[in-house]
Design a protein around this motif. Structure first.
Motif, short mmCIF file in Angstrom:
data_model
loop_
_atom_site.label_atom_id
_atom_site.label_comp_id
_atom_site.label_asym_id
_atom_site.label_seq_id
_atom_site.Cartn_x
_atom_site.Cartn_y
_atom_site.Cartn_z
N GLU A 44 0.90 -1.17 -0.11
CA GLU A 44 -0.06 0.01 0.04
C GLU A 44 0.81 1.25 0.09
O GLU A 44 0.37 2.27 -0.64
CB GLU A 44 -0.82 0.13 1.13
CG GLU A 44 -1.99 -0.96 1.11
CD GLU A 44 -2.70 -1.27 2.55
OE1 GLU A 44 -2.59 -0.16 3.31
OE2 GLU A 44 -3.79 -1.99 2.46
N PRO A 87 -6.64 0.71 0.48
CA PRO A 87 -7.68 2.08 0.76
C PRO A 87 -8.22 2.56 -0.56
O PRO A 87 -7.80 2.62 -1.53
CB PRO A 87 -6.75 2.88 1.30
CG PRO A 87 -5.40 2.14 1.69
CD PRO A 87 -5.49 1.09 0.84
N GLU A 88 -9.50 3.26 -0.31
CA GLU A 88 -10.40 3.56 -1.63
C GLU A 88 -9.72 4.57 -2.47
O GLU A 88 -9.73 4.68 -3.52
CB GLU A 88 -11.61 4.20 -1.00
CG GLU A 88 -12.53 4.52 -2.20
CD GLU A 88 -13.84 5.06 -1.73
OE1 GLU A 88 -14.57 5.82 -2.52
OE2 GLU A 88 -14.17 4.99 -0.37
N ASP A 89 -8.88 5.56 -1.85
CA ASP A 89 -7.98 6.58 -2.66
C ASP A 89 -7.17 6.02 -3.32
O ASP A 89 -6.87 6.39 -4.53
CB ASP A 89 -7.48 7.78 -1.63
CG ASP A 89 -6.68 7.24 -0.82
OD1 ASP A 89 -6.80 6.11 -0.33
OD2 ASP A 89 -5.90 7.88 -0.11
N ARG A 90 -6.14 5.09 -2.80
CA ARG A 90 -5.20 4.39 -3.46
C ARG A 90 -5.49 3.45 -4.52
O ARG A 90 -5.06 3.41 -5.44
CB ARG A 90 -4.23 3.88 -2.46
CG ARG A 90 -3.55 4.34 -1.46
CD ARG A 90 -2.79 5.55 -1.86
NE ARG A 90 -1.79 5.16 -2.50
CZ ARG A 90 -0.51 4.94 -2.12
NH1 ARG A 90 -0.35 4.72 -0.91
NH2 ARG A 90 0.48 4.46 -2.74
N ARG A 91 -6.85 2.71 -4.15
CA ARG A 91 -7.27 1.94 -5.36
C ARG A 91 -7.61 2.63 -6.54
O ARG A 91 -7.72 2.50 -7.72
CB ARG A 91 -8.32 0.99 -4.80
CG ARG A 91 -9.04 0.02 -5.63
CD ARG A 91 -9.98 -0.64 -5.03
NE ARG A 91 -11.15 0.07 -4.29
CZ ARG A 91 -11.47 0.20 -3.13
NH1 ARG A 91 -10.50 -0.46 -2.13
NH2 ARG A 91 -12.42 0.60 -2.63
N ALA A 92 -8.39 3.93 -6.27
CA ALA A 92 -8.77 4.83 -7.52
C ALA A 92 -7.73 5.25 -8.14
O ALA A 92 -7.75 5.03 -9.39
CB ALA A 92 -9.59 6.04 -6.74
N ASP A 93 -6.46 5.55 -7.62
CA ASP A 93 -5.33 5.79 -8.40
C ASP A 93 -4.85 4.76 -9.21
O ASP A 93 -4.39 4.90 -10.27
CB ASP A 93 -4.19 6.59 -7.55
CG ASP A 93 -4.68 7.85 -7.01
OD1 ASP A 93 -5.32 8.63 -7.56
OD2 ASP A 93 -3.79 8.18 -5.94
N LYS A 122 -7.10 3.74 -12.20
CA LYS A 122 -7.16 4.74 -13.25
C LYS A 122 -6.01 4.16 -14.13
O LYS A 122 -5.98 4.37 -15.29
CB LYS A 122 -6.78 6.16 -12.41
CG LYS A 122 -6.52 7.10 -13.70
CD LYS A 122 -6.25 8.46 -13.10
CE LYS A 122 -6.01 9.55 -13.84
NZ LYS A 122 -5.73 10.88 -13.36
N VAL A 147 0.29 11.33 -8.85
CA VAL A 147 0.54 12.22 -7.67
C VAL A 147 1.91 13.20 -8.04
O VAL A 147 2.69 12.46 -8.15
CB VAL A 147 1.03 11.32 -6.39
CG1 VAL A 147 1.11 12.21 -5.12
CG2 VAL A 147 -0.39 10.34 -6.09
N ARG A 188 3.51 16.66 2.11
CA ARG A 188 2.41 15.70 1.91
C ARG A 188 2.95 14.53 1.12
O ARG A 188 2.15 13.72 0.66
CB ARG A 188 1.14 16.23 1.10
CG ARG A 188 0.60 17.39 1.98
CD ARG A 188 -0.71 17.93 1.34
NE ARG A 188 -0.73 18.30 0.13
CZ ARG A 188 -0.30 19.73 -0.12
NH1 ARG A 188 -0.20 20.64 0.93
NH2 ARG A 188 -0.27 20.20 -1.31
#
Length: 437
Positions: A78, A105-111, A114, A130, A153
């Motif tokens: 992850e 996690p949802e945000d990492r899965r979306a990236d 894509k 990113v 970040r």
């Protein structure tokens, strides 16, 4: 330190973990059997395991994810960048890949999803979603502050794309330019690099574009010139290494392994080679057909058969030199299809010069051995075969690139086989003309 060629055991690597460098641990893990590797990897502290995991390469890393379903490995996976996750997922069985994606996690899965939506070996598949970006109305001082905030970040400070309010790409501003600029000068007024690629561009071309551009990142845009990701210099160097390995394997008549040699099974090694060998075996039948067609000429003058290995070897070697040179020039962008006639004429003349030199070198020894007529046949054949081999070695990769085939697929062994057959026809025709057989 392990003796060369000796596979390290789990106790061996456990004792060495504290003192060994990351490179040494990676080398030992690659040498281990798959089951042993999985157990040994669990012994690594989490922070070090993350570094080792990233250095193992996508094929070995994907096996570890399959073999180690515990939370420890999932957490390491992850933490990888989405483009690195994509490369590893590409190596996994579909069922395992789906399970791994569900656990992200949802945000990492979306990236990651894509990137997986783009075709394999495209810039879109290899880009990082990113990245740092700046607006044209920011001052140089504000831009530096923005980059520092993004770095906090987890986004590395580097050259940054400049985009308008709709994410349209305006260019790339160098970090050094920002630092040297008047703090009140606006980013849009600074010199901006124009290099960019679209998501569907081949990854090799994207890597070459970045490495030639002189910037740290290469913007990747969609069809409307909106920024969707970047390719970093590290990504470009990795892609360049992969493509070089692929070209080297294809030029040798094999398929790239895509994994360390010592981690490859005998079946895997054989399967990467057998298809090409079968193709070349069929192509070699052309040579047999030529010899059969000129059987009567060989029977009337057996001495001609003595020089066939010399001609075949010379033609193959000359063609291999030419195709290697041209494929390399194509891969680096030095040559394009529009240079077709220039490259072909250059290699034609190069082959003629090489043939004259080699023909002159053998003329006297062959005259003493078999007479001047046979020597003339051999010398003229060498000139013709060298011209044929160098020209074919240049023309065939250029034609392949034109029709969208990887020029490296037109490998040296394949060209050598074709040149052998045509070269022998030339040899026997010259022999008939001079010797009257």
């Amino acid at each position: 330190m392990q003796e060369p060629g000796v596979r390290p055991t789990i106790p061996d690597i456990t004792e060495r973990l504290a003192a060994a460098s990351d490179d040494e641990v990676v080398a030992d893990l690659i040498r281990m059997a798959r089951a042993e590797r999985a157990v040994a990897f669990r012994l690594l502290p989490k922070d070090r395991a993350a570094r080792i995991f990233d250095a193992l390469g996508s094929s070995i890393a994907s096996e570890l994810v399959v073999d180690l379903s515990d939370r420890h490995v999932r957490e390491i996976f992850e933490e990888l960048a989405p483009d690195d996750q994509t490369m590893i997922i590409d190596e996994m069985p579909a069922g395992v890949a789906n399970r791994v994606l569900r656990d992200l996690p949802e945000d990492r899965r979306a990236d990651t999803m894509k990137l997986l939506g783009y075709s394999k070996e495209s810039a879109g598949r290899r880009m990082s979603p990113v990245y740092s970006s700046l607006g044209p109305d920011l001052t140089a001082a504000q831009a530096l502050t923005e980059l520092q905030g993004q770095a906090s970040r987890g986004v590395p400070i580097a050259d940054a794309p400049v985009v308008d309010s709709t994410r349209g790409l305006l260019g790339v501003v160098r970090l050094a330019t920002l630092i040297a600029a008047d703090p009140k000068q606006r980013v849009g007024e600074l010199p901006l690099g124009g290099a960019r690629v679209t998501t569907d561009v081949d990854q090799e071309l994207a890597a070459q574009t970045l490495l030639r551009s002189g910037v740290d990142v290469l913007p990747v845009v969609d069809a409307e010139n909106r920024l969707v990701g970047v390719i970093t210099e590290d990504d470009a160097l990795h892609i360049d290494d992969l493509e070089s390995d692929e070209d080297a394997a294809l030029a040798g008549g094999s398929t790239p392994l895509r994994r360390p040699y010592l981690a490859s099974s005998v079946f895997s090694l054989a399967s990467k080679r057998v298809i090409w060998l079968l193709v070349l075996l069929v192509a070699a039948s052309l040579t047999v057909g030529v010899l059969d067609a000129f059987e009567s000429a060989l029977e009337s003058m057996v001495v001609l058969s003595l020089f066939i290995p010399l001609l075949i070897g010379t033609g193959g070697n000359t063609g291999a030199q030419s195709v290697t040179t041209v494929v390399r020039a194509l891969s680096t962008g030095e040559v394009r299809f529009r240079d077709f006639f220039r490259v072909a004429f250059t290699e034609f003349r190069t082959g003629a010069l090489l043939g004259v030199v080699l023909g002159a070198a053998v003329f006297v020894p062959v005259t003493l051995f078999a007479g001047w007529q046979v020597a003339a046949v051999l010398s003229l054949s060498l000139v013709g075969i060298c011209m044929l081999a160098t020209t074919a070695g240049a023309v065939i990769p250029l034609l392949a690139s034109r029709v969208g085939v990887d020029p490296a697929v037109v490998s040296s062994p394949f060209i050598s086989t074709i040149v052998d057959a045509v070269g022998l026809i030339l040899y026997f025709l010259i022999a008939k003309a001079i010797l009257g057989i």
